[in-house]
Design a protein around this motif. Structure first.
Motif, PDB file in Angstrom:
ATOM      1  N   THR A   1       0.480  -1.238   0.197  1.00  0.00           N
ATOM      2  CA  THR A   1       0.172  -0.090   0.166  1.00  0.00           C
ATOM      3  C   THR A   1       0.832   1.632  -0.126  1.00  0.00           C
ATOM      4  N   ILE A   2       0.483   2.209  -1.203  1.00  0.00           N
ATOM      5  CA  ILE A   2       1.249   3.540  -0.804  1.00  0.00           C
ATOM      6  C   ILE A   2       0.455   4.762  -0.756  1.00  0.00           C
ATOM      7  N   ILE A   3       1.113   5.689  -0.369  1.00  0.00           N
ATOM      8  CA  ILE A   3       0.323   6.970  -0.277  1.00  0.00           C
ATOM      9  C   ILE A   3       0.327   7.787  -1.491  1.00  0.00           C
ATOM     10  N   ALA A   4      -0.730   8.475  -1.846  1.00  0.00           N
ATOM     11  CA  ALA A   4      -0.150   9.447  -2.982  1.00  0.00           C
ATOM     12  C   ALA A   4      -0.906  10.679  -1.790  1.00  0.00           C
ATOM     13  N   ASP A   5       0.784  11.325  -1.387  1.00  0.00           N
ATOM     14  CA  ASP A   5      -0.089  12.521  -0.720  1.00  0.00           C
ATOM     15  C   ASP A   5       0.068  13.377  -1.203  1.00  0.00           C
ATOM     16  N   GLU A   6      -0.571  14.640  -1.298  1.00  0.00           N
ATOM     17  CA  GLU A   6      -1.290  15.897  -2.101  1.00  0.00           C
ATOM     18  C   GLU A   6      -0.396  16.788  -1.568  1.00  0.00           C
ATOM     19  N   ARG A   7       0.214  17.045   0.032  1.00  0.00           N
ATOM     20  CA  ARG A   7       1.067  17.934  -0.074  1.00  0.00           C
ATOM     21  C   ARG A   7       2.674  17.688  -0.313  1.00  0.00           C
ATOM     22  N   ASP A   8       3.090  16.425  -0.445  1.00  0.00           N
ATOM     23  CA  ASP A   8       3.924  16.242  -1.229  1.00  0.00           C
ATOM     24  C   ASP A   8       4.141  15.366  -2.453  1.00  0.00           C
ATOM     25  N   SER A   9       4.585  16.145  -3.611  1.00  0.00           N
ATOM     26  CA  SER A   9       3.901  16.165  -5.182  1.00  0.00           C
ATOM     27  C   SER A   9       5.495  14.822  -5.654  1.00  0.00           C
ATOM     28  N   ASN A  10       6.249  14.676  -4.456  1.00  0.00           N
ATOM     29  CA  ASN A  10       7.081  12.932  -4.818  1.00  0.00           C
ATOM     30  C   ASN A  10       7.327  12.587  -3.549  1.00  0.00           C
ATOM     31  N   SER A  11       6.206  12.509  -3.473  1.00  0.00           N
ATOM     32  CA  SER A  11       5.067  10.869  -2.560  1.00  0.00           C
ATOM     33  C   SER A  11       5.423   9.661  -3.661  1.00  0.00           C
ATOM     34  N   ALA A  12       5.780   8.667  -2.727  1.00  0.00           N
ATOM     35  CA  ALA A  12       6.311   7.285  -3.686  1.00  0.00           C
ATOM     36  C   ALA A  12       4.045   7.114  -4.315  1.00  0.00           C
ATOM     37  N   GLY A  13       3.428   7.348  -4.377  1.00  0.00           N
ATOM     38  CA  GLY A  13       1.861   7.696  -4.919  1.00  0.00           C
ATOM     39  C   GLY A  13       2.265   8.363  -5.643  1.00  0.00           C
ATOM     40  N   MET A  14       2.097   9.609  -5.211  1.00  0.00           N
ATOM     41  CA  MET A  14       2.346  11.014  -6.415  1.00  0.00           C
ATOM     42  C   MET A  14       2.955  10.498  -8.071  1.00  0.00           C
ATOM     43  N   GLU A  15       4.223   9.659  -7.132  1.00  0.00           N
ATOM     44  CA  GLU A  15       5.044  10.222  -8.606  1.00  0.00           C
ATOM     45  C   GLU A  15       4.393   8.679  -9.688  1.00  0.00           C
ATOM     46  N   LEU A  16       3.579   7.043  -8.565  1.00  0.00           N
ATOM     47  CA  LEU A  16       3.089   6.104  -9.520  1.00  0.00           C
ATOM     48  C   LEU A  16       2.253   7.116 -10.306  1.00  0.00           C
ATOM     49  N   ALA A  17       1.502   7.938  -9.630  1.00  0.00           N
ATOM     50  CA  ALA A  17       0.076   8.298 -10.092  1.00  0.00           C
ATOM     51  C   ALA A  17       0.765   9.327 -11.831  1.00  0.00           C
ATOM     52  N   ARG A  18       1.412   9.485 -11.843  1.00  0.00           N
ATOM     53  CA  ARG A  18       2.148  10.482 -12.569  1.00  0.00           C
ATOM     54  C   ARG A  18       2.865   9.673 -13.611  1.00  0.00           C
ATOM     55  N   GLU A  19       3.449   8.900 -13.140  1.00  0.00           N
ATOM     56  CA  GLU A  19       4.074   7.608 -14.277  1.00  0.00           C
ATOM     57  C   GLU A  19       2.793   6.350 -15.166  1.00  0.00           C
ATOM     58  N   HIS A  20       2.002   6.418 -14.290  1.00  0.00           N
ATOM     59  CA  HIS A  20       0.988   5.754 -15.190  1.00  0.00           C
ATOM     60  C   HIS A  20      -0.232   6.772 -15.206  1.00  0.00           C
ATOM     61  N   GLN A  21       0.103   7.750 -15.270  1.00  0.00           N
ATOM     62  CA  GLN A  21      -1.264   8.609 -15.908  1.00  0.00           C
ATOM     63  C   GLN A  21      -2.231   7.921 -15.191  1.00  0.00           C
ATOM     64  N   VAL A  22      -2.524   8.460 -13.860  1.00  0.00           N
ATOM     65  CA  VAL A  22      -3.659   8.024 -13.133  1.00  0.00           C
ATOM     66  C   VAL A  22      -4.297   9.605 -12.161  1.00  0.00           C
ATOM     67  N   SER A  23      -5.329  10.341 -13.010  1.00  0.00           N
ATOM     68  CA  SER A  23      -5.559  11.244 -12.144  1.00  0.00           C
ATOM     69  C   SER A  23      -6.567  10.819 -11.293  1.00  0.00           C
ATOM     70  N   ARG A  24      -6.974   9.711 -10.532  1.00  0.00           N
ATOM     71  CA  ARG A  24      -8.101   9.407  -9.823  1.00  0.00           C
ATOM     72  C   ARG A  24      -7.105   9.009  -8.596  1.00  0.00           C
ATOM     73  N   ALA A  25      -7.740   9.028  -7.098  1.00  0.00           N
ATOM     74  CA  ALA A  25      -7.776   7.648  -6.213  1.00  0.00           C
ATOM     75  C   ALA A  25      -8.885   7.142  -5.310  1.00  0.00           C
ATOM     76  N   PRO A  26      -8.731   6.294  -5.026  1.00  0.00           N
ATOM     77  CA  PRO A  26      -7.672   5.144  -5.472  1.00  0.00           C
ATOM     78  C   PRO A  26      -7.461   4.327  -6.099  1.00  0.00           C
ATOM     79  N   PHE A  27      -6.383   3.892  -6.697  1.00  0.00           N
ATOM     80  CA  PHE A  27      -6.061   3.031  -7.568  1.00  0.00           C
ATOM     81  C   PHE A  27      -5.041   1.530  -7.660  1.00  0.00           C
ATOM     82  N   PHE A  28      -5.252   0.818  -7.837  1.00  0.00           N
ATOM     83  CA  PHE A  28      -4.327  -0.234  -8.623  1.00  0.00           C
ATOM     84  C   PHE A  28      -3.335  -0.684  -9.189  1.00  0.00           C
TER      85      PHE A  28
END
Length: 93
Positions: A38-65
């Motif tokens: 389980t990884i957190i996409a933290d809106e307060r940290d654009s470099n959080s692991a989850g935010m990076e995964l979202a960018r990498e996979h072009q996902v704009s919604r959470a949660p995602f698998f």
């Protein structure tokens, strides 16, 4: 198969409501045990692991698998019920 659950923490520090709901469904249905990470996409940290995964996979919604299988392109699911039908149900059948 490796399954990553990405959930979001909002800018105000609270967990996203939909993420909470999906995590509760996973727990209630004893599906959380099938999630590798389980990884957190933290809106307060654009470099959080989850935010990076979202960018990498072009996902704009959470949660995602993120579903990764050797020799295949990773698959992204943003809809819990579709994820369960296509990924989790076959694992428990």
């Amino acid at each position: 198969m490796r399954i990553t659950f990405v959930k979001k923490v909002l800018a105000d520090g609270n967990p996203c409501a939909k993420c909470r709901d999906v995590e509760e469904k996973l727990r209630e249905n004893d599906q959380l045990r099938l999630i590798n990470e389980t990884i957190i996409a933290d809106e307060r940290d654009s470099n959080s692991a989850g935010m990076e995964l979202a960018r990498e996979h072009q996902v704009s919604r959470a949660p995602f698998f993120l579903v990764e299988e050797e020799g295949q392109e990773p698959r992204v699911y943003t809809v819990y019920f579709k994820f369960v039908k296509e990924v989790l149900r076959p694992l428990t059948a």
